[in-house]
Scaffold this active site. Structure first.
Site, PDB file in Angstrom:
ATOM      1  CG  ASP A 148      -2.121   0.947   1.379  1.00 58.14           C
ATOM      2  OD1 ASP A 148      -2.652   1.477  -0.018  1.00 58.14           O
ATOM      3  OD2 ASP A 148      -2.834   1.666   2.078  1.00 58.14           O
ATOM      4  CG  HIS A 221      -6.988   0.065  -5.686  1.00 60.54           C
ATOM      5  ND1 HIS A 221      -8.558   1.045  -5.384  1.00 60.54           N
ATOM      6  CD2 HIS A 221      -6.285   0.810  -5.474  1.00 60.54           C
ATOM      7  CE1 HIS A 221      -7.864   1.870  -4.300  1.00 60.54           C
ATOM      8  NE2 HIS A 221      -6.822   1.401  -4.685  1.00 60.54           N
TER       9      HIS A 221
END
Length: 309
Positions: A148, A221
């Site tokens: 992330d 995403h």
């Protein structure tokens, strides 16, 4: 020159606390909130000096309605409520939040100590709406197993992305903050084969290699969250998101810092709303947003100026 609050631009830590607060609206409480907010940078610096290994920092920020009660003399030009979005059953809700206290460090005990000290100062002037403790998961991965924060700006770009400049000079060194708590449906996610997960994210899982434009699905995403302006320049945000979890649920506390709220708002819209071809962020099939708040973190000088008794 104005000084940004200490928690805005530093690199990620191992632990973080996101404390969403509601304020009592009587004059005595408002005075106490202003006075406490003015000394939070000093309280943070003092504790950070005692435990330098912790890399302690903090940010206190204010929602639109709370700002008008606390600081009616002036207002950041783009401060506004969280932009709730609903489309085809996908919901990014707006939720209650007057103040955000964001504390982070490499020691959870030091995070706790600063939280305790600040809440002691605030007393009965506030109510805790939500408390979320975030942690670094493995090698900076989300609970989905993917790295992330790969798209975060680095170096001097962190300052230019996150901090207001001369475009709103009275609020220079401030930052617009958006938070969302997402619950990940990990059982459903983990049933997906890794190649399918990689198509949903747009990166490889093991070694974090981004797919080429040709390989990347229009529903990936990182494609939906990568917003560009009319000139093709990336509309960046500085993410301070952290995984959270317990025996009942787990997910991501998403936190965006930026010099303008527009970048986050456009990113959220691209993720949640289907475009003309019906494309939206398919990660939303496996993660549900349950909160959404918008805040502004003013400079240290602003807090001190308006916090004097």
């Amino acid at each position: 020159m104005y000084t940004p609050q200490s928690g805005i631009t530093p690199e990620a830590n191992t632990d973080a606390l996101f404390l969403t607060l509601l304020i009592n609206r009587d004059p005595t409480s408002l005075d106490r909130i202003r006075q406490t907010s003015a000394i939070i940078p000093e309280m943070t610096a003092k504790l950070a000096g005692q435990y330098p290994d912790a890399r302690l920092s903090s940010t206190v920020s204010f929602g639109s309605d709370a700002w008008d009660l606390l600081y009616p003399q002036s207002r950041p030009e783009s401060l506004r409520a969280f932009p709730e979005i609903e489309d085809e059953g996908r919901l990014a809700p707006a939720s209650a939040g007057d103040l955000l206290l964001h504390i982070r460090a490499n020691r959870r005990d030091v995070v706790f100590q600063l939280m305790h000290d600040i809440l002691e100062q605030l007393g009965k002037s506030i109510l805790v709406e939500e408390e979320v403790s975030g942690f670094r998961y493995l090698d900076s991965r989300d609970l989905t197993g993917f790295v992330d924060g790969t798209e975060n700006p680095t170096g001097d770009s962190r300052v230019s992305v996150a901090l207001v400049g001369e475009e709103d000079s009275d609020f220079a060194a401030g930052s617009y903050i958006h938070t969302q708590r997402y619950i990940h449906h990990l059982h459903q996610w983990n049933e997906q084969p890794v190649p399918e997960q990689e198509q949903i994210i747009g990166r490889t899982k093991a070694d974090d290699i981004e797919f080429s434009s040709e390989e990347k699905a229009p529903t990936a995403h990182i494609k939906r969250a990568n917003i560009k302006d009319a000139d093709g320049k990336g509309m960046e945000i500085l993410r301070h998101s952290m995984p959270y979890g317990n025996s009942k649920e787990a997910g991501l506390l998403f936190a965006s810092y930026c010099r303008t709220p527009l970048h986050f708002e456009l990113m959220l819209e691209a993720m949640m709303k289907a475009d003309e071809a019906g494309h939206y962020d398919h990660l939303m099939n496996f993660s549900t947003a349950v909160t959404g708040c918008a805040f502004f973190a003013p400079s240290v000088e602003f807090l001190k100026k308006h916090g004097s008794p």
